[in-house]
Design an enzyme around this catalytic site. Structure first.
Site, PDB file in Angstrom:
ATOM      1  N   THR A 187       0.852  -1.190   0.000  1.00  0.00           N
ATOM      2  CA  THR A 187       0.000   0.000   0.000  1.00  0.00           C
ATOM      3  C   THR A 187       0.888   1.241   0.000  1.00  0.00           C
ATOM      4  O   THR A 187       2.036   1.187   0.426  1.00  0.00           O
ATOM      5  CB  THR A 187      -0.873   0.080   1.268  1.00  0.00           C
ATOM      6  N   GLU A 332      -6.087  -2.875  -1.093  1.00  0.00           N
ATOM      7  CA  GLU A 332      -6.604  -4.010  -0.314  1.00  0.00           C
ATOM      8  C   GLU A 332      -7.816  -4.654  -0.978  1.00  0.00           C
ATOM      9  O   GLU A 332      -8.309  -5.680  -0.527  1.00  0.00           O
ATOM     10  CB  GLU A 332      -6.998  -3.538   1.098  1.00  0.00           C
ATOM     11  N   LYS A 440     -13.126  18.721  11.458  1.00  0.00           N
ATOM     12  CA  LYS A 440     -14.252  18.845  12.376  1.00  0.00           C
ATOM     13  C   LYS A 440     -14.244  20.265  12.942  1.00  0.00           C
ATOM     14  O   LYS A 440     -13.320  20.647  13.639  1.00  0.00           O
ATOM     15  CB  LYS A 440     -14.129  17.803  13.489  1.00  0.00           C
ATOM     16  N   TRP A 445     -18.850  18.150  10.768  1.00  0.00           N
ATOM     17  CA  TRP A 445     -17.884  17.682   9.790  1.00  0.00           C
ATOM     18  C   TRP A 445     -17.912  18.534   8.536  1.00  0.00           C
ATOM     19  O   TRP A 445     -18.966  18.918   8.066  1.00  0.00           O
ATOM     20  CB  TRP A 445     -18.203  16.236   9.366  1.00  0.00           C
TER      21      TRP A 445
HETATM   22  P1  AMP Z   1      -4.638   2.979  -2.956  1.00  0.00           P
HETATM   23  O1  AMP Z   1      -4.655   1.777  -2.135  1.00  0.00           O
HETATM   24  O2  AMP Z   1      -3.296   3.632  -3.059  1.00  0.00           O
HETATM   25  O3  AMP Z   1      -5.251   2.769  -4.308  1.00  0.00           O
HETATM   26  O4  AMP Z   1      -5.539   4.071  -2.210  1.00  0.00           O
HETATM   27  C1  AMP Z   1      -6.880   3.799  -1.905  1.00  0.00           C
HETATM   28  C2  AMP Z   1      -7.543   5.059  -1.409  1.00  0.00           C
HETATM   29  O5  AMP Z   1      -7.598   6.045  -2.447  1.00  0.00           O
HETATM   30  C3  AMP Z   1      -8.978   4.870  -1.004  1.00  0.00           C
HETATM   31  O6  AMP Z   1      -9.115   4.304   0.275  1.00  0.00           O
HETATM   32  C4  AMP Z   1      -9.509   6.290  -1.084  1.00  0.00           C
HETATM   33  O7  AMP Z   1      -9.162   7.049   0.049  1.00  0.00           O
HETATM   34  C5  AMP Z   1      -8.761   6.849  -2.270  1.00  0.00           C
HETATM   35  N1  AMP Z   1      -9.596   6.767  -3.471  1.00  0.00           N
HETATM   36  C6  AMP Z   1      -9.555   5.860  -4.459  1.00  0.00           C
HETATM   37  N2  AMP Z   1     -10.459   6.154  -5.416  1.00  0.00           N
HETATM   38  C7  AMP Z   1     -11.109   7.275  -5.016  1.00  0.00           C
HETATM   39  C8  AMP Z   1     -12.172   8.080  -5.549  1.00  0.00           C
HETATM   40  N3  AMP Z   1     -12.724   7.821  -6.721  1.00  0.00           N
HETATM   41  N4  AMP Z   1     -12.580   9.133  -4.813  1.00  0.00           N
HETATM   42  C9  AMP Z   1     -12.022   9.443  -3.630  1.00  0.00           C
HETATM   43  N5  AMP Z   1     -11.010   8.737  -3.088  1.00  0.00           N
HETATM   44  C10 AMP Z   1     -10.562   7.664  -3.762  1.00  0.00           C
END
Ligand code: AMP
Length: 543
Positions: A187, A332, A440, A445
């Site tokens: 990640t 994940e 917040k 929020w």
């Molecule tokens: P990653 O594991 O690096 O792909 O990151 C995943 C995270 O990216 C998610 O838990 C979100 O916080 C963010 N994310 C992915 N797609 C979107 C989306 N379309 N809009 C907002 N946040 C997103």
């Protein structure tokens, strides 16, 4: 009673076998590090991935061994995807945008025995190889003649020389349990050490099946598909597998991710479908707009990885007639969780009403179960208003991280995503924030994504990040940090006035900070942790 159906296990090798047999002449095009455009097809990828499997056997790389890649999107990387996983080893895609120390840490944690790298990344190999004693073989993805000779490098093997010895030899993909590990991805965790999702053959195939559906990516053998999203970012959202499943033409951008290179490749190769994070599309649109260029073949683009600004969706749809599919997921989750496609009942709505839906992150695809949970741990209603922590479960969601000594991340079988969202009556989610980015103010929020989206819809702004800053009365207040487009001017008062009528008065940011750029992380997302660090000395102007 056992069903009387054939119980073949779902293995990644079956994808390349299928593509070879049924779509052998469908092209696989790559812009190479060498600078040229390389042309291959599924039949050749199949042949050469078998050569990779034989070459791994010859080096006695055991089953289950982690084989890492440090590479752009390209045909050799694709051959490794199939050759490594298909032969029961584990493909580990490293993110070259991480710091060298982080890459070395990840290689050690995964205990990678082999690293296959593009020549662009020679400096990284020089920096890390001495701190990676677990790596027995360093494979340079190049011809034998291009092998660099440098005393700062470990002993290198050229990829082409390595697999050449196995041309024409037959190879049968091994059969094994579909729950066997196939690939892994760490990640992009911004705090603490990165954690690894370890995918299985079964999860990968099921994810590929699901993504091909019409209401998801809607992929077809008629498509020419450009994954701009890197193969080191959650397996390019599974496209290298899904494209083999449907026999699509696959177009790889290699290191050319700037607007000009992406645009030219799209036009030359008749790309109909593309996928990437908003920052990449912003570069493309910024390149095209002043030149008045249009797309001649592009029909749909998946935008995800971070919230897609409404202005970008409008641009694609209104100026270029390209349908944007806003998608949400995470490492994940292999990664896909939701995609925004309309339902039958939405077709009667006006374009404007449809746009309100399209701005959301979409609805779950079959295989993904979603719920939102409040502070007390109770499940919240799906009314589009209540927002809470988003939990997921399904066959391509992790059960645990690889080599994790902190216990399972699951709560009652559900994976807490760390995102905060609403879910409406039709099942569409809207992500309001990462839980750690939530602001917040006076007990209420404020969605940083909403503040950013409004700023991004201003014609003078190219990028915006909203962060919370400590306030003596309200605990926290929002501040918006913006990057202006070249040759544009904008004052703080003008931007704050732009928020009027779009959100409640108390949600309007207290201040605007103009910067040259906003830090971007290894997967193209804004790094708010770094931004907060940079603005440590900043204090709110308190009236
Ligand atoms: P990653 O594991 O690096 O792909 O990151 C995943 C995270 O990216 C998610 O838990 C979100 O916080 C963010 N994310 C992915 N797609 C979107 C989306 N379309 N809009 C907002 N946040 C997103």
């Amino acid at each position: 009673m056992r069903g009387l159906m054939q119980g073949d296990h779902l293995l990644i090798s079956s994808l390349i076998e299928f593509a070879n047999k049924n779509h052998g002449d469908a092209e696989v095009i790559s812009r190479r590090v060498e600078g040229d455009i390389h042309r291959s097809n599924w039949a050749t990828v199949s042949k050469r991935s078998k050569q990779v499997a034989l070459a791994l056997d010859a080096l006695n790389v055991g089953t289950g061994t982690r084989v890492a890649t440090l590479a752009w999107n390209g045909y050799r990387h694709l051959e490794l995807y199939y050759g490594v996983s298909g032969s029961q080893r584990v493909l580990h895609t490293l993110n070259p945008r991480l710091l060298a120390d982080q890459i070395a840490w990840i290689i050690d944690h995964a205990q990678d025995q082999m690293v296959c790298f593009d020549m662009t990344f020679v400096p990284i190999i020089k920096a890390i190889h001495k701190s990676c004693p677990c790596v027995k073989h360093w494979i340079a993805l190049c011809d034998e003649s291009a092998l660099p000779k440098d005393s700062d490098l470990p002993e290198l093997i050229s990829y082409e020389g390595w697999i050449k010895g196995f041309v024409g030899q037959s190879y049968a993909w091994p059969l094994f349990d579909e729950n066997t590990a196939s690939s892994m991805c760490y990640t992009s965790g911004t705090t603490g050490h990165p954690k690894a999702a370890l995918y299985s053959h079964r999860s990968t195939i099921l994810h590929a099946f699901a993504t091909c559906q019409t209401d998801v990516f809607g992929l077809s053998a008629k498509d020419s598909i450009l994954p701009v999203v890197p193969m080191f970012h959650v397996n390019a959202w599974g496209l290298p597998y899904a494209c083999a499943m449907v026999g699509a033409k696959l177009v790889f951008p290699g290191p050319g991710l700037d607007g000009k290179s992406v645009y030219e490749l799209m036009e030359q190769e008749g790309v109909t479908f593309a996928a990437g994070v908003p920052t990449v599309w912003q570069m493309l649109l910024n390149y095209m707009a002043p030149l008045g260029f249009k797309f001649s073949t592009l029909k749909r683009t998946i935008i995800g990885g971070s919230a897609c600004p409404p202005a970008m969706i409008h641009s694609f749809q209104d100026q270029y007639s390209v349908e944007v599919l806003h998608a949400w997921g995470m490492t994940e989750m292999s990664p896909l969780g939701t995609v925004c496609t309309l339902k039958n009942k939405h077709l009667k709505l006006t374009r404007e009403e449809q746009m309100k839906i399209r701005l959301k992150q979409g609805r779950a695809l079959y295989g993904v179960d979603l719920k939102i949970v409040g502070d007390s741990g109770d499940e919240l209603p799906h009314d589009g208003v209540a927002f809470g922590d988003l939990y997921v479960k399904g066959p391509w969601v992790i059960e645990n991280y690889y080599r994790n000594d902190q216990g399972s991340p699951l709560i009652d079988g559900w994976f807490p995503t760390g995102d905060v969202a609403t879910i409406d009556l039709d099942g569409f989610i809207q992500i309001t924030d990462r839980s750690k980015d939530v602001i917040k103010s006076g007990g209420e929020w404020i969605s940083s994504i909403e503040i950013e989206n409004i700023a991004m819809s201003h014609p003078s702004i190219t990028m915006a990040a909203c962060i919370g800053v400590a306030h003596p009365k309200w605990d926290e207040r929002p501040v918006v940090v913006v990057v202006l487009r070249p040759e544009r001017t904008l004052t703080k008062a003008e931007l704050l006035a732009f928020y009027e009528g779009k959100i409640a008065k108390w949600q309007v940011p207290d201040d605007v900070i103009f910067v040259e750029n906003i830090p971007i992380g290894a997967t193209g997302k804004m790094l708010k942790t770094k931004l907060r660090e940079q603005l440590k000395a900043y204090a709110l102007p308190i009236a």
